[in-house]
Write a protein that holds these residues in place. Structure first.
Motif, PDB file in Angstrom:
ATOM      1  N   MET A  85     -27.654 -94.832  56.786  1.00  0.00           N
ATOM      2  CA  MET A  85     -26.640 -93.857  57.178  1.00  0.00           C
ATOM      3  C   MET A  85     -25.775 -93.782  56.331  1.00  0.00           C
ATOM      4  N   LYS A  86     -25.697 -92.946  55.258  1.00  0.00           N
ATOM      5  CA  LYS A  86     -24.573 -93.042  54.544  1.00  0.00           C
ATOM      6  C   LYS A  86     -24.712 -91.772  53.577  1.00  0.00           C
ATOM      7  N   ILE A  87     -23.707 -91.010  53.884  1.00  0.00           N
ATOM      8  CA  ILE A  87     -22.445 -89.690  53.898  1.00  0.00           C
ATOM      9  C   ILE A  87     -21.591 -89.891  52.805  1.00  0.00           C
ATOM     10  N   HIS A  88     -21.510 -89.266  51.835  1.00  0.00           N
ATOM     11  CA  HIS A  88     -20.600 -89.343  50.413  1.00  0.00           C
ATOM     12  C   HIS A  88     -19.719 -87.686  50.454  1.00  0.00           C
ATOM     13  N   MET A  89     -18.983 -88.322  51.027  1.00  0.00           N
ATOM     14  CA  MET A  89     -17.918 -86.852  50.849  1.00  0.00           C
ATOM     15  C   MET A  89     -16.909 -86.721  49.354  1.00  0.00           C
ATOM     16  N   GLU A  90     -17.271 -85.520  49.342  1.00  0.00           N
ATOM     17  CA  GLU A  90     -16.558 -85.010  48.326  1.00  0.00           C
ATOM     18  C   GLU A  90     -15.389 -84.265  48.781  1.00  0.00           C
ATOM     19  N   ILE A  91     -14.253 -84.305  47.732  1.00  0.00           N
ATOM     20  CA  ILE A  91     -13.091 -84.071  48.325  1.00  0.00           C
ATOM     21  C   ILE A  91     -12.570 -82.449  47.147  1.00  0.00           C
ATOM     22  N   SER A  92     -12.233 -81.640  47.117  1.00  0.00           N
ATOM     23  CA  SER A  92     -11.938 -80.603  46.161  1.00  0.00           C
ATOM     24  C   SER A  92     -10.333 -81.012  45.436  1.00  0.00           C
ATOM     25  N   HIS A  93      -9.772 -80.856  44.594  1.00  0.00           N
ATOM     26  CA  HIS A  93      -8.328 -81.620  44.929  1.00  0.00           C
ATOM     27  C   HIS A  93      -6.932 -80.130  44.258  1.00  0.00           C
ATOM     28  N   PRO A  94      -6.674 -79.722  45.612  1.00  0.00           N
ATOM     29  CA  PRO A  94      -5.729 -78.408  44.628  1.00  0.00           C
ATOM     30  C   PRO A  94      -4.753 -79.186  43.971  1.00  0.00           C
ATOM     31  N   GLN A  95      -4.140 -78.002  43.923  1.00  0.00           N
ATOM     32  CA  GLN A  95      -2.801 -78.498  42.856  1.00  0.00           C
ATOM     33  C   GLN A  95      -1.336 -79.310  43.463  1.00  0.00           C
ATOM     34  N   SER A  96      -1.488 -78.991  45.141  1.00  0.00           N
ATOM     35  CA  SER A  96       0.045 -79.101  45.661  1.00  0.00           C
ATOM     36  C   SER A  96      -1.030 -79.903  46.512  1.00  0.00           C
ATOM     37  N   PRO A  97      -1.656 -80.972  46.471  1.00  0.00           N
ATOM     38  CA  PRO A  97      -2.360 -82.023  47.594  1.00  0.00           C
ATOM     39  C   PRO A  97      -1.059 -82.267  48.988  1.00  0.00           C
ATOM     40  N   SER A  98      -1.643 -82.450  50.401  1.00  0.00           N
ATOM     41  CA  SER A  98      -1.180 -82.973  51.537  1.00  0.00           C
ATOM     42  C   SER A  98      -1.398 -83.376  52.617  1.00  0.00           C
ATOM     43  N   ILE A  99      -2.626 -83.115  52.658  1.00  0.00           N
ATOM     44  CA  ILE A  99      -3.411 -83.045  53.474  1.00  0.00           C
ATOM     45  C   ILE A  99      -3.569 -84.686  53.821  1.00  0.00           C
ATOM     46  N   HIS A 100      -3.659 -85.419  54.529  1.00  0.00           N
ATOM     47  CA  HIS A 100      -4.589 -86.551  54.898  1.00  0.00           C
ATOM     48  C   HIS A 100      -6.348 -86.396  55.390  1.00  0.00           C
ATOM     49  N   VAL A 101      -6.997 -87.145  54.688  1.00  0.00           N
ATOM     50  CA  VAL A 101      -8.334 -86.993  55.492  1.00  0.00           C
ATOM     51  C   VAL A 101      -9.034 -88.160  56.137  1.00  0.00           C
ATOM     52  N   GLY A 102      -9.976 -88.063  56.944  1.00  0.00           N
ATOM     53  CA  GLY A 102     -10.086 -89.919  57.072  1.00  0.00           C
ATOM     54  C   GLY A 102     -11.331 -89.156  57.255  1.00  0.00           C
ATOM     55  N   GLN A 103     -13.001 -90.076  56.825  1.00  0.00           N
ATOM     56  CA  GLN A 103     -14.032 -89.639  57.113  1.00  0.00           C
ATOM     57  C   GLN A 103     -14.496 -90.633  57.630  1.00  0.00           C
ATOM     58  N   ILE A 104     -15.287 -90.486  58.991  1.00  0.00           N
ATOM     59  CA  ILE A 104     -15.816 -91.513  59.832  1.00  0.00           C
ATOM     60  C   ILE A 104     -17.360 -91.426  60.002  1.00  0.00           C
ATOM     61  N   GLU A 105     -17.610 -92.643  59.867  1.00  0.00           N
ATOM     62  CA  GLU A 105     -19.041 -92.535  59.609  1.00  0.00           C
ATOM     63  C   GLU A 105     -19.938 -93.211  61.169  1.00  0.00           C
ATOM     64  N   TYR A 106     -20.878 -93.059  61.931  1.00  0.00           N
ATOM     65  CA  TYR A 106     -21.527 -93.461  63.431  1.00  0.00           C
ATOM     66  C   TYR A 106     -22.911 -93.582  63.154  1.00  0.00           C
ATOM     67  N   SER A 107     -23.436 -94.580  63.891  1.00  0.00           N
ATOM     68  CA  SER A 107     -24.736 -95.078  63.424  1.00  0.00           C
ATOM     69  C   SER A 107     -25.335 -95.417  64.263  1.00  0.00           C
TER      70      SER A 107
END
Length: 198
Positions: free
Chosen positions: A1-23
């Motif tokens: 399994m491999k999921i690639h997550m893309e993120i839309s960047h707003p003009q003033s980003p502030s939130i950190h995002v963590g992506q975890i994959e479990y198999s």
């Protein structure tokens, strides 16, 4: 399994995002230890916030200033009324426990129901949305067709970290969650942390 997550960047980003994959995990009823901790923790939260306005709690206010719909806020509101959550399954129970303990929005999806890539974005109404390449989509705060079931073997888990949490603390929290998750469900995990992504 491999999921690639893309993120839309707003003009003033502030939130950190963590992506975890479990198999190759095993979803089941929560062990008694987790059920007990979840129940006791809810009772503790009830006494902590019984006479407080939730939106005035600093960590919660930080989220309500950023998002229109904070996923864990309805859960806390119910706990204030002594309406405690019953155990559902090991994945959901652990996700809810961790989300409430650290005030972190957590989205947990069945990775085998998703088509790569998954796009995460913050819309003009300050809601966090996700969508896969075949149009399966939903709001971060709602259940979806990619929700976890007893048959789930592979998971994509997305965690949002408010701006005041440092990179080091965010990474430490991800490591703590993955350790607990694998202890209960088996399998393997890997994660990625993206600073100021949304």
């Amino acid at each position: 399994m491999k999921i690639h997550m893309e993120i839309s960047h707003p003009q003033s980003p502030s939130i950190h995002v963590g992506q975890i994959e479990y198999s190759q995990i095993e979803v089941g009823k929560s062990p008694q230890m987790l059920k007990g901790r979840l129940r006791l923790f809810q009772e503790s939260l009830f006494f902590d916030y019984e006479d407080k306005t939730l939106e005035e709690v600093s960590a919660i206010k930080e989220w309500t200033d950023l998002l229109e719909d904070v996923p864990f806020l309805p859960l806390l509101s119910n706990i204030q009324k002594e309406q405690f959550m019953d155990s559902t399954n090991s994945v959901q129970d652990l996700s809810i426990f961790f989300s409430l303990k650290y005030f972190l929005p957590i989205l947990t999806l069945d990775a085998d129901r998703l088509k790569d890539p998954v796009l995460l974005s913050k819309n003009s109404s300050d809601h966090i949305e996700w969508q896969d390449s075949e149009g399966l989509k939903g709001l971060f705060s709602q259940t979806s067709k990619a929700q976890i079931s007893q048959d789930t073997k592979n998971i994509l888990q997305i965690i949002l970290f408010r701006p005041s949490i440092s990179w080091e603390k965010s990474e430490a929290l991800i490591q703590s969650l993955t350790k607990m998750f694998v202890q209960i469900h088996g399998g393997e995990s890997n994660y990625e942390l993206i600073e100021k992504a949304l």
